[in-house]
Design an enzyme around this catalytic site. Structure first.
Site, PDB file in Angstrom:
ATOM      1  N   ARG A   1       5.310  -6.130 -13.134  1.00 35.87           N
ATOM      2  CA  ARG A   1       4.231  -5.162 -12.876  1.00 35.87           C
ATOM      3  C   ARG A   1       4.811  -3.947 -12.194  1.00 35.87           C
ATOM      4  O   ARG A   1       5.451  -4.068 -11.151  1.00 35.87           O
ATOM      5  CB  ARG A   1       3.140  -5.802 -12.012  1.00 35.87           C
ATOM      6  CG  ARG A   1       2.043  -4.813 -11.663  1.00 35.87           C
ATOM      7  CD  ARG A   1       0.955  -5.390 -10.775  1.00 35.87           C
ATOM      8  NE  ARG A   1       0.020  -4.329 -10.411  1.00 35.87           N
ATOM      9  CZ  ARG A   1      -0.343  -4.043  -9.166  1.00 35.87           C
ATOM     10  NH1 ARG A   1       0.141  -4.762  -8.149  1.00 35.87           N
ATOM     11  NH2 ARG A   1      -1.149  -3.031  -8.907  1.00 35.87           N
TER      12      ARG A   1
ATOM     13  N   GLU B   1      -5.778  -1.073  -5.857  1.00 29.34           N
ATOM     14  CA  GLU B   1      -6.385  -1.053  -4.520  1.00 29.34           C
ATOM     15  C   GLU B   1      -7.120   0.252  -4.210  1.00 29.34           C
ATOM     16  O   GLU B   1      -6.779   0.973  -3.257  1.00 29.34           O
ATOM     17  CB  GLU B   1      -5.321  -1.332  -3.469  1.00 29.34           C
ATOM     18  CG  GLU B   1      -4.630  -2.664  -3.663  1.00 29.34           C
ATOM     19  CD  GLU B   1      -3.591  -2.988  -2.597  1.00 29.34           C
ATOM     20  OE1 GLU B   1      -3.312  -2.129  -1.739  1.00 29.34           O
ATOM     21  OE2 GLU B   1      -3.054  -4.096  -2.627  1.00 29.34           O
TER      22      GLU B   1
ATOM     23  N   ASN C   1      -5.059  -8.808  -5.133  1.00 27.43           N
ATOM     24  CA  ASN C   1      -3.975  -8.583  -4.169  1.00 27.43           C
ATOM     25  C   ASN C   1      -4.407  -9.172  -2.837  1.00 27.43           C
ATOM     26  O   ASN C   1      -5.441  -8.746  -2.276  1.00 27.43           O
ATOM     27  CB  ASN C   1      -3.709  -7.079  -3.998  1.00 27.43           C
ATOM     28  CG  ASN C   1      -3.132  -6.449  -5.252  1.00 27.43           C
ATOM     29  OD1 ASN C   1      -2.923  -7.126  -6.258  1.00 27.43           O
ATOM     30  ND2 ASN C   1      -2.876  -5.148  -5.197  1.00 27.43           N
TER      31      ASN C   1
HETATM   32  O1  LIG Z   1       1.557  -3.833   1.998  1.00 31.81           O
HETATM   33  C1  LIG Z   1       2.189  -4.452   0.929  1.00 31.81           C
HETATM   34  C2  LIG Z   1       1.623  -3.903  -0.378  1.00 31.81           C
HETATM   35  N1  LIG Z   1       0.179  -4.030  -0.374  1.00 31.81           N
HETATM   36  N2  LIG Z   1      -0.486  -3.563  -1.529  1.00 31.81           N
HETATM   37  C3  LIG Z   1      -0.064  -2.244  -2.031  1.00 31.81           C
HETATM   38  C4  LIG Z   1       1.458  -2.078  -2.012  1.00 31.81           C
HETATM   39  O2  LIG Z   1       1.794  -0.771  -2.407  1.00 31.81           O
HETATM   40  C5  LIG Z   1       1.991  -2.441  -0.634  1.00 31.81           C
HETATM   41  O3  LIG Z   1       3.386  -2.223  -0.565  1.00 31.81           O
END
Ligand SMILES: OC[C@H]1NNC[C@@H](O)[C@@H]1O
Length: 472
Positions: free
Chosen positions: A99, A188, A315
């Site tokens: 991914r 996100e 996530n």
């Molecule tokens: O904090 C760890 C991960 N969390 N979700 C989005 C990613 O870009 C981050 O690195």
């Protein structure tokens, strides 16, 4: 003993997994995808190369005081110049999927209008190289690096940006839709909206709660507008979804006010985006709890946003335990309890709590009716050290992934349609406001030399994936 490429390895290095690990992988169905995840701004570097335009993270990370020790994504892990070797690394690990995200400003330097052919060519080469190695590309179209020129006219608070995103999605899927079968519109959006426009710890660094909800709506609208455009360009067997971050919230005690605070925090942290996606409406009470007015919407927005997706990317890293009694003025001010007695934490200060991961997966299936789920990010930051030779010992990351996979395996046994797992991350990389101070990779990056060293967790993950292939 099997010969290995670099002289004889000990049997433990060849089979660094336990009997429990063998039982663990048997819980996952044949065809379950095992991968690792990254994102463009966090690994590529080359931010001014081959026509790439600036993004909001170029500007934000260059602004003094915003990122740990002034770190930026200018070089990152130099992945832009190391794609072939990094794909060999993925193959060595035995990944069946990878991914990654496409940098919008590499494809459309101004966010819209002129296409940068070199940018599209880069991603086409990356995809073709992955396919040539039998690794399935999972492409995220937006992982936070908004073209700066769009920010200059309001960014996600400007409804036009949603339309610009749909055009960008159309261009990329026209070029790669014949080869890429797994698409993620947004990564996100909660972080893009709230961290970017609400509390301002992420780019573009705006502190305005109302703006966060306006931005959140336009991010959802972008997803909704892009869906039909993408479906027209990809194969009928291809699938489109989006990745949402979740942090399950738990009451620290049984008092009514504690339960209420916890429910309000859950509304804000976990329901804000999944509710419009799954139910075509914002969760009841959200705007009142946050003391904002509903973001401006047009007729048809929520229908577009709530259109069916083929999978949900999940996530998850941790949970939050909420203190009650101090009824927060708002859920974004809720007080988190920590450290929880007897709990373990990662370098990010995140509690390691696999049970909440299991409960989250069950909730997404039963309460939100998701018919297919991928874990598109799960992993941990620990203080990894390298002594200059070929090993990096990270037993706590192995334990973390084991425990979370155990929780996922239980969810599969409980009927959750989980189709794959991507650990965050393939490589140590730029961890946003924390810069390079936090290492999430199963592969260590020595930033002085850009040398990659597979950590013990990488060797363990490789053996686990191999055991799953053998067991399937
Ligand atoms: O904090 C760890 C991960 N969390 N979700 C989005 C990613 O870009 C981050 O690195």
């Amino acid at each position: 003993r099997r010969k290995t490429g670099v002289g004889m390895s000990s049997i433990e290095e060849i089979y660094p997994i336990s009997r429990a690990d063998l039982d663990l992988v048997r819980a996952f169905p044949k065809g379950f995808l095992w991968g690792a995840a990254t994102a463009s701004y966090q690994i590529e570097g080359a931010i001014k190369e081959d026509g790439r335009g600036p993004s909001i993270w170029d500007e934000f990370s260059a602004t003094p005081g915003k990122v740990f020790q002034g770190h930026t994504g200018e070089v990152a892990t130099d992945h832009y110049h190391r794609v072939p070797e990094d794909i060999v690394l993925m193959k060595e690990l035995g990944l069946s999927a990878y991914r990654f995200s496409i940098a919008w400003p590499r494809v459309l330097p101004q966010g819209r209008g002129a296409i940068n052919a070199a940018g599209l060519d880069f991603y086409e080469r990356l995809v073709d190289e992955l396919l040539a190695h039998g690794i399935a590309p999972f492409v995220t179209l937006y992982h936070w690096d908004l073209p700066l020129s769009l920010h200059k006219v309001g960014g996600w608070t400007n409804r036009d940006t949603a339309y610009a995103f749909a055009d960008y999605a159309d261009i990329v899927t026209k070029r790669l839709g014949d080869r890429v079968a797994n698409w993620i519109t947004l990564n996100e959006p909660w972080c893009s909206a709230y961290l970017g426009y609400g509390c301002g710890i992420h780019a573009p660094g705006i502190q305005d709660r109302q703006a966060a909800f306006v931005a959140g709506h336009h991010l959802l609208l972008a997803h909704g507008l892009a869906l039909p455009r993408m479906r027209a360009n990809i194969k009928s067997v291809a699938q489109v979804g989006l990745s949402l971050n979740f942090t399950p919230t738990y009451a620290s005690d049984e008092r009514e006010e504690t339960k209420r605070d916890t429910e309000l925090t859950d509304l804000f942290v976990n329901q804000w985006f999944i509710s419009p996606i799954a139910h075509g409406r914002y969760p009841e009470g959200l705007f009142e709890a946050l003391e904002v007015t509903p973001p401006p919407m047009q007729d048809g927005d929520l229908e577009l946003i709530g259109a069916p997706i083929d999978f949900l990317g999940v996530n998850n890293y941790t949970r939050d335990v909420i203190r009650g009694g101090t009824i927060p003025a708002r859920p974004d001010e809720s007080v988190k309890v920590g450290p929880v007695p007897g709990a373990c934490y990662t370098e990010m200060g995140w509690e390691i709590h696999p049970q909440s991961f299991n409960e989250l997966l069950l909730r997404l299936y039963h309460e939100y009716g998701m018919q297919a789920l991928y874990i598109t990010e799960n992993g941990a930051a620990f203080k990894d050290t390298w002594n200059g030779d070929g090993v990096v010992h990270d037993p706590r990351r192995i334990a973390y992934i084991q425990e979370y996979l155990q929780a996922a395996a239980e969810a599969v046994e409980q009927g959750v349609p989980l189709r794959g797992y991507f650990t965050w991350s393939l490589l140590d990389n730029f961890e946003w406001a924390e810069g390079y101070s936090k290492r999430f990779g199963i592969v260590y990056v020595d930033y002085q030399t850009q040398r990659r060293i597979i950590k013990d967790s990488g060797h363990w993950y490789k053996a686990l994936l191999s055991a799953h292939r053998d067991a399937s």
